[in-house]
Design an enzyme around this catalytic site. Sequence first.
Site, PDB file in Angstrom:
ATOM      1  N   GLY A  26      55.699  33.873  65.753  1.00 24.17           N
ATOM      2  CA  GLY A  26      55.884  35.226  66.296  1.00 24.17           C
ATOM      3  C   GLY A  26      57.361  35.590  66.394  1.00 24.17           C
ATOM      4  N   ASP A  27      58.175  34.627  66.800  1.00 22.45           N
ATOM      5  CA  ASP A  27      59.627  34.869  66.921  1.00 22.45           C
ATOM      6  C   ASP A  27      60.206  35.195  65.544  1.00 22.45           C
ATOM      7  OD1 ASP A  27      58.891  33.699  69.313  1.00 22.45           O
ATOM      8  OD2 ASP A  27      59.896  31.803  68.910  1.00 22.45           O
ATOM      9  N   ALA A  28      59.770  34.402  64.554  1.00 18.31           N
ATOM     10  CA  ALA A  28      60.291  34.583  63.191  1.00 18.31           C
ATOM     11  C   ALA A  28      59.821  35.917  62.612  1.00 18.31           C
ATOM     12  CB  ALA A  28      59.840  33.423  62.314  1.00 18.31           C
ATOM     13  N   ASN A  39      65.364  31.545  68.417  1.00 23.20           N
ATOM     14  CA  ASN A  39      64.700  31.600  67.102  1.00 23.20           C
ATOM     15  C   ASN A  39      64.971  32.919  66.391  1.00 23.20           C
ATOM     16  OD1 ASN A  39      63.529  29.082  67.110  1.00 23.20           O
ATOM     17  ND2 ASN A  39      61.675  29.769  68.150  1.00 23.20           N
ATOM     18  N   ALA A  55      61.976  38.656  64.057  1.00 23.98           N
ATOM     19  CA  ALA A  55      63.309  38.674  63.438  1.00 23.98           C
ATOM     20  C   ALA A  55      63.240  39.279  62.037  1.00 23.98           C
ATOM     21  CB  ALA A  55      63.870  37.254  63.373  1.00 23.98           C
TER      22      ALA A  55
END
Length: 306
Positions: A249-251, A41, A254
């Site tokens: 959270g991943d986004a 992700n 990033a």
Amino acid sequence: MIYTLTLNTAIDMNIRCQGLNPNTVNRTLHTEYSPNGKAVNVSIVLNKFGKQTTALGFFGDFSGKYIVDELNKRHIDTIPCWIDDITRINVFINDGKDEYKLVGKGPFVANDKKQEMLSLIDSLNDNSYLVISGSLPNNIDADYYDHILTLCQRKKIAVILDISHQKLSELLAYQPLLIKPNNDEVKEIFGLDTNNREQIIHAIEQIHNLGAQNILLTMGDKGLYFSNQRHIWFCDAMPIQLVSSACAGDASLAAFLSVWLPTQQNIDLAMKKASATGANVAESDGLGLLNHIDEYMQQLSITQIK
Ligand SMILES: O=P(O)(O)OC[C@H]1O[C@](O)(CO)[C@@H](O)[C@@H]1O
């Protein structure tokens, strides 16, 4: 170069249905499949923001091939370590009321493959960045992180860690460039509460004392905090209609990295982008369209709290 490492890649299968009843055929209304795993992700979102990444991970069989193919379609470079077992498929069922999250343990990774992955990491460019996110597959124990971080230390690869394993507190001795825990992980891994500002500042200081150079603490609809050891900032969150918090959270991580690396400047902008992106992702299944980020960023504000 920003490399991402997903040791436990996954296809996410998001299913919508109207009610979910036992011992009966439940017909589904809508199904979406997405290439996934936490650092996958991160690569996909960094790519959306025009940042080049290379995604490393263990991939196996038809499901592993699907993820690599999808990354290739998006022009994201991959360095796959192919394994014999099947990459997991995680199932998220929304029955119109509740969401059921069925997250697999992950595949078996043979010893020679564990070694192969370490050799792949050893072949990465020195002085680069490696984002390590997500869980470990079935049979890999947490000491594997020590091998990876020792290699990174030798190669001067700056590590960004987003893992929910208890081992995280020990890994801080390697002085990762950034860690991204959420409030639950701060409680579960470090035993620290984050119910008010005083507790949050205390928790952040404790985690720095263990070795983390920078901390991005995400707290869902309560906003997020960033600390570089000298100062701590807070960014509020957009009020949204929550569909699924998976991948948010991943986004956010990033989005933060897309601004903050490599200069480690523009903290305000990086935090607003992280908060706006997390909110936009939480409004949909999976990563969604990421089409409200600029609009949300205009409405967010940053406060320095230390
Ligand atoms: O690597 P973990 O912690 O098992 O989590 C994997 C899951 O996390 C997510 O990427 C969301 O962050 C899921 O969509 C994915 O299937």
